[in-house]
Design an enzyme around this catalytic site. Sequence first.
Site, PDB file in Angstrom:
ATOM      1  N   LYS A 199       0.860  -1.189   0.000  1.00 27.71           N
ATOM      2  CA  LYS A 199       0.000   0.000   0.000  1.00 27.71           C
ATOM      3  C   LYS A 199       0.891   1.233   0.000  1.00 27.71           C
ATOM      4  O   LYS A 199       1.705   1.417   0.904  1.00 27.71           O
ATOM      5  CB  LYS A 199      -0.899  -0.019   1.229  1.00 27.71           C
ATOM      6  CG  LYS A 199      -1.753   1.241   1.361  1.00 27.71           C
ATOM      7  CD  LYS A 199      -2.787   1.094   2.459  1.00 27.71           C
ATOM      8  CE  LYS A 199      -3.554   2.386   2.662  1.00 27.71           C
ATOM      9  NZ  LYS A 199      -4.570   2.262   3.716  1.00 27.71           N
ATOM     10  N   ARG A 221       1.217  10.024   6.106  1.00 24.16           N
ATOM     11  CA  ARG A 221       1.396   8.604   6.391  1.00 24.16           C
ATOM     12  C   ARG A 221       2.700   8.047   5.807  1.00 24.16           C
ATOM     13  O   ARG A 221       2.851   6.844   5.619  1.00 24.16           O
ATOM     14  CB  ARG A 221       0.224   7.803   5.817  1.00 24.16           C
ATOM     15  CG  ARG A 221      -1.134   8.229   6.315  1.00 24.16           C
ATOM     16  CD  ARG A 221      -2.110   7.059   6.236  1.00 24.16           C
ATOM     17  NE  ARG A 221      -3.497   7.434   6.106  1.00 24.16           N
ATOM     18  CZ  ARG A 221      -4.245   7.938   7.072  1.00 24.16           C
ATOM     19  NH1 ARG A 221      -3.721   8.186   8.259  1.00 24.16           N
ATOM     20  NH2 ARG A 221      -5.515   8.213   6.863  1.00 24.16           N
ATOM     21  N   LYS A 252      -2.222  -1.509  -3.856  1.00 27.77           N
ATOM     22  CA  LYS A 252      -3.089  -0.338  -3.779  1.00 27.77           C
ATOM     23  C   LYS A 252      -2.260   0.934  -3.871  1.00 27.77           C
ATOM     24  O   LYS A 252      -1.251   1.018  -3.174  1.00 27.77           O
ATOM     25  CB  LYS A 252      -3.805  -0.390  -2.429  1.00 27.77           C
ATOM     26  CG  LYS A 252      -4.687   0.789  -2.154  1.00 27.77           C
ATOM     27  CD  LYS A 252      -5.284   0.652  -0.781  1.00 27.77           C
ATOM     28  CE  LYS A 252      -6.073   1.891  -0.470  1.00 27.77           C
ATOM     29  NZ  LYS A 252      -6.586   1.886   0.876  1.00 27.77           N
TER      30      LYS A 252
END
Length: 326
Positions: A199, A221, A252
């Site tokens: 991700k 993040r 993703k």
Amino acid sequence: MNPIDRPRRLRRDGIREMVSETVVRPEDLIAPVFVDATTDERVPIESMPGHERVPVEESVARVEEVLETGVESVMVFGIPASKDERGTRAWADDGVVQGATRRIKNETDAYVITDVCLCEYTDHGHCGILEERASEDARLTVRNDETLDLLGKIATSHAEAGADMVAPSGMMDGMVGAIREALDAEGFADVPIMSYAAKYESAFYGPFRDAADGAPAFGDRRHYQMDPANAREAVREVRLDVEQGADVLMVKPALPYLDIVRDIREAFDHPVAAYNVSGEYAMLHAAAEKGWLDLEETAMESLVSIKRAGADLILTYFAEDVAERF
Ligand code: PBG
């Protein structure tokens, strides 16, 4: 010049379909569904046309709409009634995902996958417990190992509510192993884990963060999600999840990362999922609204491309629209 090998011979209607290499089936698609404990009516999500946050009482009706299109699986995201520093509503027995899952499993045949993360439940919007010095400091980090215990609790509470599969999306090191151990200890050895294994820290999540109210209140993040520049690291990330017992491997976002989908397909034998994220959906809608792109055609071409790259399953906000064409 008279070429002998003419690929155009097989492109005519009639034969074209027979030599098609890639098929998207409704069974391959997973529809994300947003359940919101702060509302008692359906609220449209502005940046994701056609999608809504629905109250827990409406979750069955929402999933029935999905099933009618031929899509058999949903991914449930929750917006809790209240948030706090540790995200305690994420593992509450009467939490939003737990309540919705119970209803959906009692009243429909849907295959229910739940998102296991803390960012929608913490008041700071990060995917775990913050370091003590947490303040407005953008360089603070999420405490990895302390967060693992909570992820185990969340996954177990989802399984207790009837979730068929859990999908951890927080990118904590060791999260798949911690969740596997917690599930097995509580008698849920048969509940599979779909890991958001690769991700990326992506700007394509923008509309989702509005939808799920999960944007970080400060900082970003980067210290836990992957650097978009890295491909070899994705194989390493996924290998760790495989070693910890991941059943399905997710990449993703999808479209800007099709090379990663292909890398993971080639490096592992597990089913590969790709998440065609909110920004990928929103940009096609925005262009279609301006009359610049054909929405139906570009949506279908996106999903075909994701499958062609090697994905078996696709999480997509286009699931219902595309399935309805079959
Ligand atoms: C976090 C989560 C995110 C998405 C799914 N789960 C957002 C994030 O990591 O910031 C994004 C999905 C999308 O953009 O469609 N639990």
